[in-house]
Write a protein that holds these residues in place. Sequence first.
Motif, PDB file in Angstrom:
ATOM      1  N   ILE A 110       0.843  -1.214   0.000  1.00  0.00           N
ATOM      2  CA  ILE A 110       0.000   0.000   0.000  1.00  0.00           C
ATOM      3  C   ILE A 110       0.872   1.256   0.000  1.00  0.00           C
ATOM      4  O   ILE A 110       0.595   2.225  -0.714  1.00  0.00           O
ATOM      5  CB  ILE A 110      -0.961  -0.015   1.221  1.00  0.00           C
ATOM      6  CG1 ILE A 110      -2.026  -1.081   1.009  1.00  0.00           C
ATOM      7  CG2 ILE A 110      -1.611   1.355   1.439  1.00  0.00           C
ATOM      8  CD1 ILE A 110      -2.941  -1.303   2.191  1.00  0.00           C
TER       9      ILE A 110
ATOM     10  N   ILE B 118      -1.594   3.012  -2.721  1.00  0.00           N
ATOM     11  CA  ILE B 118      -2.959   2.546  -2.985  1.00  0.00           C
ATOM     12  C   ILE B 118      -3.946   3.370  -2.152  1.00  0.00           C
ATOM     13  O   ILE B 118      -3.743   3.566  -0.946  1.00  0.00           O
ATOM     14  CB  ILE B 118      -3.076   1.037  -2.669  1.00  0.00           C
ATOM     15  CG1 ILE B 118      -2.178   0.266  -3.653  1.00  0.00           C
ATOM     16  CG2 ILE B 118      -4.518   0.556  -2.740  1.00  0.00           C
ATOM     17  CD1 ILE B 118      -1.998  -1.192  -3.322  1.00  0.00           C
ATOM     18  N   GLY B 119      -4.990   3.806  -2.797  1.00  0.00           N
ATOM     19  CA  GLY B 119      -6.032   4.585  -2.105  1.00  0.00           C
ATOM     20  C   GLY B 119      -5.668   6.033  -1.905  1.00  0.00           C
ATOM     21  O   GLY B 119      -6.405   6.784  -1.262  1.00  0.00           O
ATOM     22  N   ASN B 120      -4.535   6.438  -2.483  1.00  0.00           N
ATOM     23  CA  ASN B 120      -4.122   7.832  -2.316  1.00  0.00           C
ATOM     24  C   ASN B 120      -4.989   8.743  -3.186  1.00  0.00           C
ATOM     25  O   ASN B 120      -5.049   8.544  -4.403  1.00  0.00           O
ATOM     26  CB  ASN B 120      -2.644   7.976  -2.724  1.00  0.00           C
ATOM     27  CG  ASN B 120      -2.041   9.253  -2.186  1.00  0.00           C
ATOM     28  OD1 ASN B 120      -2.699  10.278  -2.183  1.00  0.00           O
ATOM     29  ND2 ASN B 120      -0.822   9.162  -1.718  1.00  0.00           N
ATOM     30  N   PRO B 121      -5.680   9.722  -2.598  1.00  0.00           N
ATOM     31  CA  PRO B 121      -6.573  10.583  -3.399  1.00  0.00           C
ATOM     32  C   PRO B 121      -5.827  11.382  -4.470  1.00  0.00           C
ATOM     33  O   PRO B 121      -6.405  11.766  -5.470  1.00  0.00           O
ATOM     34  CB  PRO B 121      -7.217  11.507  -2.369  1.00  0.00           C
ATOM     35  CG  PRO B 121      -6.427  11.366  -1.136  1.00  0.00           C
ATOM     36  CD  PRO B 121      -5.721  10.075  -1.179  1.00  0.00           C
TER      37      PRO B 121
ATOM     38  N   SER C  65      -5.347   8.523   2.353  1.00  0.00           N
ATOM     39  CA  SER C  65      -4.539   7.518   1.663  1.00  0.00           C
ATOM     40  C   SER C  65      -4.551   6.217   2.465  1.00  0.00           C
ATOM     41  O   SER C  65      -4.796   6.212   3.684  1.00  0.00           O
ATOM     42  CB  SER C  65      -3.107   8.012   1.485  1.00  0.00           C
ATOM     43  OG  SER C  65      -2.464   8.092   2.728  1.00  0.00           O
ATOM     44  N   GLY C  66      -4.258   5.106   1.775  1.00  0.00           N
ATOM     45  CA  GLY C  66      -4.296   3.800   2.425  1.00  0.00           C
ATOM     46  C   GLY C  66      -3.342   3.719   3.609  1.00  0.00           C
ATOM     47  O   GLY C  66      -3.692   3.222   4.683  1.00  0.00           O
TER      48      GLY C  66
ATOM     49  N   THR D 266      -4.607   5.636   6.493  1.00  0.00           N
ATOM     50  CA  THR D 266      -5.736   4.927   7.122  1.00  0.00           C
ATOM     51  C   THR D 266      -5.211   3.817   8.026  1.00  0.00           C
ATOM     52  O   THR D 266      -5.694   3.643   9.156  1.00  0.00           O
ATOM     53  CB  THR D 266      -6.655   4.334   6.030  1.00  0.00           C
ATOM     54  OG1 THR D 266      -7.021   5.388   5.139  1.00  0.00           O
ATOM     55  CG2 THR D 266      -7.912   3.720   6.634  1.00  0.00           C
TER      56      THR D 266
END
Lengths: 403, 224
Positions: free
Chosen positions: B83, B88-91, B103-104, B107
């Motif tokens: 991650i 991963i999941g980073n806006p 962001s992942g 989180t």
Amino acid sequence: MRMKLFLFVLLALFMTAVVVAQEDTEIDSVVTVSPPAPVANLVGVDTPNDNGHSISLSWELSPDDATLGGTVTKYVIMRSESADGPFIVRDTVAAGMTKKADNGVKEIEAEDYFARNTDFYYKLVALAGDLKSESEVFGPVRGVGQWFNTGKWSVVAAVGLFTLVTLFFIRRAKSGAKLYIRPLAGIDAVDEAIGRATEMGKPILYVLGLGTASDIATIASFTILSRVAKKVAEYQTSILVPCYDPIVMTIAQETVKTSYYDAGRPDAYNEDDVFFVTNQQFAYVGAVNGLMIREKPATNFYLGKFYAESLIMAETGSASGAIQIAGTDEVTQIPFFVVACDYTLIGEELYAASAYLGREPVLLGTLKGQDYGKAMVIASILIGIGAALVGWTGYVDLFYVGP
Amino acid sequence: MKRTVPLLITGIVGTVLIVSVLIPPAQSLGEDFSLFFDIIAVFAFFLGGGNLFRIHLKKVFHRKEDYGFSIVTLVGFLVTLTIGLFKIGNPEGISGSITAAGSGLQTIFVSIITPLSSTMYALLAFYVASASYRAFRAKNREATILLVSAFVILLGRTPLGMMLTGWIPEQFSIFQIPNLAVWIMNSANLAGQRSILIGVGLGVVAMSLRLILGMDRTYLGSDK
């Protein structure tokens, strides 16, 4: 009818008076707006004992300074290489301040570059809302580097004296003189603790703390680890070293490995016994506590730099029934170790431990020097008390340490 | 050679750092050496991660006792690493900040690591209670002094201290429990702390001297 006319005239007169009075009030309420008074006596001098990239400024407050009940809320420090400008803003200080150093860096390419041996001119701008006033320009003044920090004379003298005393005792120790070294219970217990682990057939847990490899407490802990690992190898027991920092882990692996080689037991060395856990404080605590509960080490060593985790680890170790030896130079953690551990090395004893364990004359000489150093400090404090009582302030000035 | 080079580096760097305190033009040398240390530290993180992965993989592979914990560690390590590396999941996407809100990695940090760390920290309260119980048993004279001091400080930090001794006249106010607690902390306790700190200072100088002059080489292994 007459009465109505009289009232009308009276009302007209009253209205006229009100209008005139209002006009007078408006005229009276016009305030003359003038800029605040500037600061006076702006002076700049080369900052002493520095590398030449700084000028120290001082001034007298504007009479309109906010701390004196006026409207000036801040001052802007401006600098130029010419008395006529252009001036650039270097810093802003709050009202009430009367001195400030204009510091810069030596790197030419840096935005905050401050040239040495260059003439500079300064002025201060007093700000009161949108109004401002400028001081007279001061200059030229230049930053010059010094070759020796005269503010550190007392440090040089103290360290020099201590070094001489230590070298004297090392020389004496080398010449074969028998030096008395006061016993330390924590150190005397190391052999017993390792022997206990051997008899019980359980490992020894050695925690180096949360310090990095550049912390002197961690370095001291490496030297003790070396001695402990050598004894562990000789007694043919095992040692577990969970590490908080990867560099510490690398050094600890090398230290333990060399100790096993020195003990003539290279085959007994297991690289996996010295391992990295995490560099999150409480995750590390969880891992070490888990290790204590699962492996049930017979002896726990906590030597190095510790913070809030000290008591959590030491209490878990105590509950698991291990004999515990701790040592740290963190004053706030010492009481926790004293309460929860069997033996505690307090402060400087941690640094002395390696020399105690080794018993080499050279190292014992430094311990003796350390003891005499403490005697010198005690003597200085006693003289200081006497000096304070008779009002001799010059004695205190001897110990002044500059920036 | 293997021992001479580290000893030389220790001696030279140690001497330069001492000199840099006394000679202003050499001040930046200390910062430069710190930078070298940071560069080495970056590489050491690979060593740390590699060591963690290898040891736990070995435990799982050989089905050693409690290898289940190692599986959890490995999964946590790999998931976080993936991650973090690929954001991963980073806006803001792959070019955004790794610590960007939402962001992942952020989180994981906020939702897992922080609460778990707080839980461990909270345990301290119970450990302090059990340690205090052991420390404050009046077994001998020293322990009794400790007990009384602790009792005075505990009372002094609560309104009860003032309630019990507030009646003491102003000229004897030092005997009011809150004032006694302040005296213990600022005089007796602080004096003890400073004496330890002075000892630590001397110990650091002695230890540094031993290391710089190459007298204590135990951290390099054999003394021979």
